[in-house]
Design a protein around this motif. Structure first.
Motif, PDB file in Angstrom:
ATOM      1  N   VAL A  66       1.157  -1.561   0.025  1.00 34.10           N
ATOM      2  CA  VAL A  66       0.292  -0.026   0.084  1.00 34.10           C
ATOM      3  C   VAL A  66       1.025   0.880  -0.126  1.00 34.10           C
ATOM      4  O   VAL A  66       1.694   1.029   0.471  1.00 34.10           O
ATOM      5  CB  VAL A  66      -0.701  -0.115   1.092  1.00 34.10           C
ATOM      6  N   SER A  72       0.298   4.638   6.678  1.00 37.29           N
ATOM      7  CA  SER A  72      -1.141   3.667   5.686  1.00 37.29           C
ATOM      8  C   SER A  72      -1.439   3.177   6.405  1.00 37.29           C
ATOM      9  O   SER A  72      -1.207   2.773   8.197  1.00 37.29           O
ATOM     10  CB  SER A  72      -0.280   2.724   5.209  1.00 37.29           C
ATOM     11  N   ASN A 106     -10.005  12.682   2.062  1.00 34.37           N
ATOM     12  CA  ASN A 106     -10.256  11.910   3.636  1.00 34.37           C
ATOM     13  C   ASN A 106     -11.580  12.540   4.447  1.00 34.37           C
ATOM     14  O   ASN A 106     -11.534  11.897   5.071  1.00 34.37           O
ATOM     15  CB  ASN A 106      -8.987  11.849   3.694  1.00 34.37           C
ATOM     16  N   ASN A 110     -14.216  10.246   5.540  1.00 34.01           N
ATOM     17  CA  ASN A 110     -13.308   9.615   5.904  1.00 34.01           C
ATOM     18  C   ASN A 110     -13.407   9.865   6.942  1.00 34.01           C
ATOM     19  O   ASN A 110     -12.234  10.211   8.315  1.00 34.01           O
ATOM     20  CB  ASN A 110     -12.069   9.179   5.778  1.00 34.01           C
ATOM     21  N   VAL A 116      -7.715   2.445   6.668  1.00 30.18           N
ATOM     22  CA  VAL A 116      -7.966   1.313   4.891  1.00 30.18           C
ATOM     23  C   VAL A 116      -8.470   2.371   4.458  1.00 30.18           C
ATOM     24  O   VAL A 116      -8.360   2.145   2.850  1.00 30.18           O
ATOM     25  CB  VAL A 116      -9.012   0.161   5.041  1.00 30.18           C
ATOM     26  N   VAL A 117      -9.569   3.250   4.358  1.00 30.94           N
ATOM     27  CA  VAL A 117     -10.606   3.800   4.032  1.00 30.94           C
ATOM     28  C   VAL A 117      -9.154   4.936   2.668  1.00 30.94           C
ATOM     29  O   VAL A 117      -9.150   5.489   1.851  1.00 30.94           O
ATOM     30  CB  VAL A 117     -11.127   4.743   4.154  1.00 30.94           C
ATOM     31  N   ASP A 119      -5.930   4.272   3.335  1.00 34.96           N
ATOM     32  CA  ASP A 119      -5.721   3.773   1.434  1.00 34.96           C
ATOM     33  C   ASP A 119      -5.771   3.645   0.349  1.00 34.96           C
ATOM     34  O   ASP A 119      -5.006   3.998  -0.571  1.00 34.96           O
ATOM     35  CB  ASP A 119      -5.005   1.829   1.580  1.00 34.96           C
ATOM     36  N   THR A 120      -7.166   3.790   0.423  1.00 37.08           N
ATOM     37  CA  THR A 120      -7.906   3.836  -1.064  1.00 37.08           C
ATOM     38  C   THR A 120      -8.183   5.431  -1.623  1.00 37.08           C
ATOM     39  O   THR A 120      -7.322   5.613  -3.257  1.00 37.08           O
ATOM     40  CB  THR A 120      -9.729   3.217  -0.853  1.00 37.08           C
ATOM     41  N   LEU A 123      -4.363   5.501  -3.242  1.00 38.50           N
ATOM     42  CA  LEU A 123      -4.215   4.926  -4.254  1.00 38.50           C
ATOM     43  C   LEU A 123      -5.171   5.062  -5.720  1.00 38.50           C
ATOM     44  O   LEU A 123      -4.771   5.341  -6.580  1.00 38.50           O
ATOM     45  CB  LEU A 123      -4.232   3.537  -4.184  1.00 38.50           C
ATOM     46  N   GLU A 124      -6.455   5.129  -5.295  1.00 40.45           N
ATOM     47  CA  GLU A 124      -6.619   6.215  -6.221  1.00 40.45           C
ATOM     48  C   GLU A 124      -6.654   8.135  -6.654  1.00 40.45           C
ATOM     49  O   GLU A 124      -6.248   7.438  -7.956  1.00 40.45           O
ATOM     50  CB  GLU A 124      -8.410   6.957  -5.787  1.00 40.45           C
TER      51      GLU A 124
END
Length: 791
Positions: A66, A72, A106, A110, A116-117, A119-120, A123-124
Motif C-alpha cells: 500500500v 497507511s 479524506n 472518512n 483502510v479508507v 489507503d483507497t 491509491l485513487e
C-alpha cells in the motif's frame, strides 16, 4: 497510470513444461522515465502526483503493498505537520497543494479516521494520473551510476528493483531521482553523504542537542487497536509477551480507553542501528504490545476491558529516524526557532522540535521533550538537493537537517510538503535540461516558487506574483463585502473558566470599540486585553496593544470595551478576556473565514540553556465547541474586500486575504471586468477549507465532512454565458479548463450555497489564456538532460 502487471491474457496451453537448465534469471522489464521516485510513503506519493501533473513520466517504486508509509493501514499514524493538533500558535498552517487535497478528500469521505479508507484515497489519487507507473511490493535493490564526468560530478543513471509478488526485476533509467524511502536506500547505494545520530552542540551551536545519556536517535513504535464486541473476551498472551511491566516506568499510564497511535510512546530502538536492526526492534515492540494487552486484560485492574478484543496490531514498526542526507545546506535549531528567512524557501514546517529518549518506553524520562517556536519556519530548497549526487532530490524524513531540526521536520505533512517542492523542481529541470542545483540561480528560483504558489503550496512570507494571471489586471467588484460589525449571539454563553480570546484581522488606525454581552454571577472586575504578535502574520500574542478593567454587576449586560489603541499596520490581533469564574460571555454560531476563537492553555517557560523561548499558547477551540465570541465592532472593520482575490495569497496571513460576502447577502456575486476583451482558457478558484484545522487522518474523529466555510454550489459565467455550474464542491481548489477558450471582458462567479453556517468566501480567482497547467507540455521523454549528461 501504468502498473507492475500487464493486462491479463489467455493461454492456449494448459500445461507449461520447462526442462532443467544450469540456472535461470528472473523476468526483467526495462523502462525509462523523466523522474523516478523511490519510496511510496506520503512524501513520495505527493511527489509522484505533483510531478505527473506537471507533465512528467514518473515511476513510483514502493516496497510495501500500500501507499502512505506511516500513514497507511500498515502503521496507522495520523498525518500532522505545522497544524500540530492546533496545540500551538501556528495559525492557518495546513501545508497546501496535493497534500491538502488528500487530507480534505479524506475528511470528506472518512471523517472517522478509518486507515483502510485512507489507503483507497491515496491509491485513487495515484492511479488517476496517467503519467505514473506504480510498482507496489517492489524494492529498489541496486543503483547504476553514470560514467564519471571530467569535473568529478556524480550522477545516478538508473536503478534496479525487484517485485517478490510477480518475480520480476525492473531496470529503470531516468535523468532525475527522488529519494523518499525513509532510510535513504537510494542515496545510500549511490554513495551520497549522510549522517545518523546527533551532532554535538558545538557543531551548529544547538543548545537543545541531546546528551549521550539521553540518546542520539529516535526509536520506532508499533500501534494496536481494540474493539468492544459486547461480551467478555479471553486473552491468552503469546509466550513472547513481556510479562513484567515493572520494566516500563509509564505503565501506570495505561488504560483501556486509549489505543492506536495515541500510545505513540510505546517506542524503542534509539540505541540500536535503526536501519539494520529494525527487525530486532519490531520483536521487542511486539513483546511490549502483547505484554501491555495482557496487563489490561488479565491484571484485574481494568474491569472496563472485559469486553475488549485486540482487533489489530501493526506488523511493521513506524520509523522515526535513521539516515539524514547532506544537502547544499543543513537546517539547524536557529533556523527553526529563529524563523530564518531563506531566498530559496520552497516549503515550511511548524511541528515542535520534538526529541524522544533513546530508551523509549523503558526510559525513566518523559516520552518526549518538545521545544516550540513562535510560529512556522521556512525550509530552503538547498536542504532538498544532495550535495554530491547531482541529480538526486531528497524528500521525507531524510532531508538535510541536523538531528535537532529533524525533531521538527520529520513529521509526515512537512516531509510531503518537501516532496511536492522537489517534484515541481524536477519538472523545471526536465524542461530546461539543468541540474537541480542550477535552480538556485535567482530567476530560476523565482520561477520555481511561482509554480509552487500556483499549485497552492504555501510558502511563508511569499505571495504569488503571476504575470500570466489575467485577474490581476481586472476591476473586481462584489455584491457585498463583509464589514464586520456584529457577530450575532446564539447558544449558551461560554464560561470564562480559562482565558478566552478572539483572533481578528484589524485595519491600521484606531482599533474599534468592542461590545460584549456577559452573564455575571457576582460583582466582579473583568480584565480585557488586545494583543498582537511581532509582525502581522505572527499569532503569538505577546505584544500588548491596550487593556482595560470592566466593573460588572450581577446579571446579563452588554459592556463596551474601549481600548484607546492604534495599530500602525493591518494585523491579526487577539481580543483576550482573562479568566473570571463569575463571568460567562456570549458566543456566536456564525463561522467566518479568517476568524478563530482562542483559549489560553499552557505556557512554555523560557530556558536559555536549551534555547527555549518563553511563549503563551493561545490555541483554537475545535468545533463544535469552538465558537466565535459574539461581538460588535464600532466602527465595523472591512474584513473581506473583493480585491483580496487578486492579492496572490490563498489563506489568511496578516489579513483574511479573501473576498467574504456579507452574511445577509442572499445572492453573493463576484464580478471581474476588463477594459479590453480577454481570451480565457482556464479559470482557477481557491476556496476556504479551514487551513487552521488539523485534519488528522487516522483514529481522530472530526465534526464535519466538508468544511463549513467552503463554497459548495456556484456558477461561473462570462458575458451572460454559463461556463460551469458546480454543485457539492468541498475541495480547496477548483479548476475550469475550457475546451474552447472564450473571448470576454467580464467574468462572474455567483455563489448559490456554502457547506455550513458561514458567509460565502473566495481566496483567489485566477484567469489564464492557456488552458494547460503543466510545466512540461507534450509529455517529456528525455532520458538524460543535456546539461547533466556527458558534458
Amino acid at each position: 497510470m501504468s502498473s507492475e502487471a500487464p493486462s491479463p491474457t489467455s493461454r492456449s496451453q494448459r500445461l507449461v513444461v520447462e526442462p532443467a537448465v544450469g540456472r535461470r534469471d528472473f523476468l526483467t522489464r526495462e523502462d525509462d522515465a523523466d523522474l523516478v521516485v523511490v519510496g511510496g510513503g506520503l512524501s513520495g506519493t505527493c511527489a509522484a502526483i505533483t510531478a505527473a501533473r506537471a507533465g512528467l513520466r514518473v515511476v513510483l517504486i514502493q516496497d510495501r503493498p500500500v501507499l502512505g508509509g506511516n500513514s497507511s493501514s500498515e502503521v496507522r499514524l495520523w498525518i500532522l505537520g505545522a497544524t500540530a493538533h492546533m496545540s500551538n500558535n501556528n495559525r492557518f498552517a495546513r501545508e497546501g497543494g496535493v497534500l491538502d487535497e488528500i487530507l480534505v478528500e479524506n475528511m470528506y469521505r472518512n471523517r472517522d479516521g478509518n486507515p483502510v479508507v485512507f489507503d483507497t484515497i491515496l491509491l485513487e489519487k495515484v492511479v488517476e494520473e496517467p503519467g505514473i507507473t506504480l510498482l507496489l511490493n517492489t524494492a529498489m535493490i541496486d543503483v547504476r551510476m553514470a560514467d564519471g564526468d571530467v569535473d568529478g560530478s556524480r550522477r545516478i543513471a538508473g536503478v534496479s528493483a525487484f517485485c517478490s509478488q510477480n518475480s520480476t526485476r525492473y531496470e529503470i533509467t531516468a535523468p532525475y531521482f527522488v529519494d523518499s524511502s525513509g532510510d535513504g536506500a537510494l542515496g545510500f547505494l549511490a554513495g551520497a553523504a549522510f549522517r545518523m545520530g546527533a551532532e554535538a552542540s558545538s557543531e551548529f551551536g544547538e543548545k537543545f542537542a541531546p546528551s549521550t545519556e539521553y540518546g542520539d536517535l529516535l526509536g520506532h513504535s508499533i500501534y494496536f487497536y481494540s474493539k468492544d464486541v459486547g461480551h467478555p473476551v479471553r486473552f491468552v498472551p503469546p509466550s513472547y509477551a513481556l510479562d513484567d511491566l515493572s520494566e516500563i516506568p509509564r505503565a501506570r499510564s495505561f488504560n483501556a480507553n486509549e489505543d492506536g497511535c495515541r500510545l505513540w510512546w510505546i517506542e524503542w530502538g534509539g540505541r540500536l542501528d535503526t536501519v539494520h536492526e529494525t527487525e530486532t526492534i519490531k520483536w521487542r515492540l511486539w513483546q511490549v504490545v502483547y505484554g501491555v494487552w495482557n496487563h489490561l486484560k488479565n491484571s484485574g485492574e481494568f474491569p472496563d476491558a472485559a469486553n475488549l478484543t485486540l482487533e489489530w496490531v501493526g506488523t511493521i514498526p513506524g520509523k522515526r529516524e535513521s539516515r539524514r542526507f547532506e544537502g547544499l545546506y543543513m537546517l539547524c535549531q536557529d533556523d527553526v526557532l529563529g524563523q530564518a528567512q531563506h531566498p530559496d524557501a520552497v516549503a515550511f514546517g511548524g511541528w515542535s522540535i520534538d526529541l524522544h529518549p533513546a530508551d523509549g518506553v523503558f526510559s525513566e524520562r518523559p516520552g518526549c521533550n518538545q521545544l516550540h517556536g513562535r510560529g512556522t519556519y521556512q525550509i530552503p530548497y538547498r536542504c532538498l538537493v544532495s550535495r554530491d549526487v547531482e541529480n538526486l532530490f531528497l524528500a521525507g524524513r531524510l532531508t538535510s537537517v541536523s538531528h535537532v531540526a529533524f525533531g521538527s521536520t520529520r513529521v509526515m505533512a512537512t516531509g510531503s510538503h518537501c516532496g511536492q517542492a522537489v517534484a515541481t523542481a524536477a519538472a523545471l529541470c526536465v524542461r530546461d535540461g539543468v541540474r537541480p542545483a542550477d535552480l538556485l540561480e535567482p530567476a530560476r528560483m523565482a520561477e520555481l516558487q511561482r509554480w509552487l504558489l500556483r499549485g497552492s503550496q504555501h510558502i511563508p512570507q511569499h505571495a504569488l506574483e503571476d504575470p500570466e494571471d489575467l485577474a490581476r489586471s481586472a476591476s473586481i467588484v462584489a455584491s457585498s463585502e463583509l464589514r464586520l460589525g456584529t457577530l450575532p449571539r446564539a447558544g449558551d454563553p461560554l464560561p470564562l473558566d480559562i482565558d478566552r480570546g478572539q483572533l481578528l484581522p484589524l485595519e491600521a488606525g484606531p482599533v474599534p470599540r468592542f461590545g460584549l454581552k456577559v452573564r455575571v454571577a457576582a460583582p466582579t472586575t473583568l480584565r480585557v486585553q488586545l494583543r498582537r504578535g511581532a509582525r502581522p502574520d505572527d499569532y503569538t500574542p505577546d505584544r500588548l496593544i491596550g487593556e482595560c478593567a470592566l466593573e460588572l454587576e450581577v446579571g446579563e449586560q452588554v459592556v463596551q470595551v474601549d481600548l484607546d489603541a492604534v495599530l500602525t499596520e493591518p494585523s491579526y490581533t487577539a481580543l483576550c478576556l482573562l479568566a473570571n469564574p463569575d463571568v460567562a460571555v456570549a458566543a456566536s454560531d456564525l463561522v467566518v473565514t479568517g476568524l478563530v476563537p482562542l483559549r489560553h492553555v499552557k505556557d512554555q517557560e523560557p530556558d536559555d540553556a536549551i534555547g527555549q523561548p518563553g511563549l503563551e499558547f493561545w490555541v483554537p477551540v475545535r468545533r463544535p465547541e469552538g465558537r466565535n465570541l459574539a461581538l460588535t465592532l464600532d466602527p465595523p472593520v472591512l474584513v473581506g474586500p473583493a480585491s483580496a482575490v487578486a492579492n496572490g495569497l490563498d489563506r489568511p496571513t496578516g489579513a483574511a486575504n479573501a473576498w467574504i460576502a456579507a452574511p445577509e447577502d442572499e445572492a453573493p456575486t463576484l464580478r471581474l471586468t476588463w477594459d479590453e476583451p480577454q481570451t480565457i482558457g482556464r479559470v482557477e478558484l481557491r476556496l476556504d477549507t479551514d487551513s487552521d484545522h488539523a485534519m488528522e487522518s487516522a483514529l481522530w474523529t472530526h465534526p464535519e465532512d466538508a468544511m463549513p466555510q467552503c463554497v459548495r454550489d456556484f456558477t461561473i459565467s462570462a458575458n451572460g454565458r454559463v461556463l460551469a455550474k458546480v454543485g457539492g464542491h468541498h475541495q480547496s481548489a477548483y479548476r475550469l479548463t475550457l475546451a474552447e477558450p472564450v473571448r470576454t471582458s467580464e467574468l462572474t462567479i455567483a455563489v448559490e450555497g456554502v457547506n455550513g453556517h458561514a458567509p460565502a468566501a473566495l481566496f483567489s480567482v485566477r484567469c489564464y489564456r492557456d488552458p494547460e497547467h503543466r510545466i512540461v507540455r507534450d509529455g517529456a521523454s528525455v532520458v538524460a538532460a543535456p546539461s547533466v549528461a556527458g558534458r
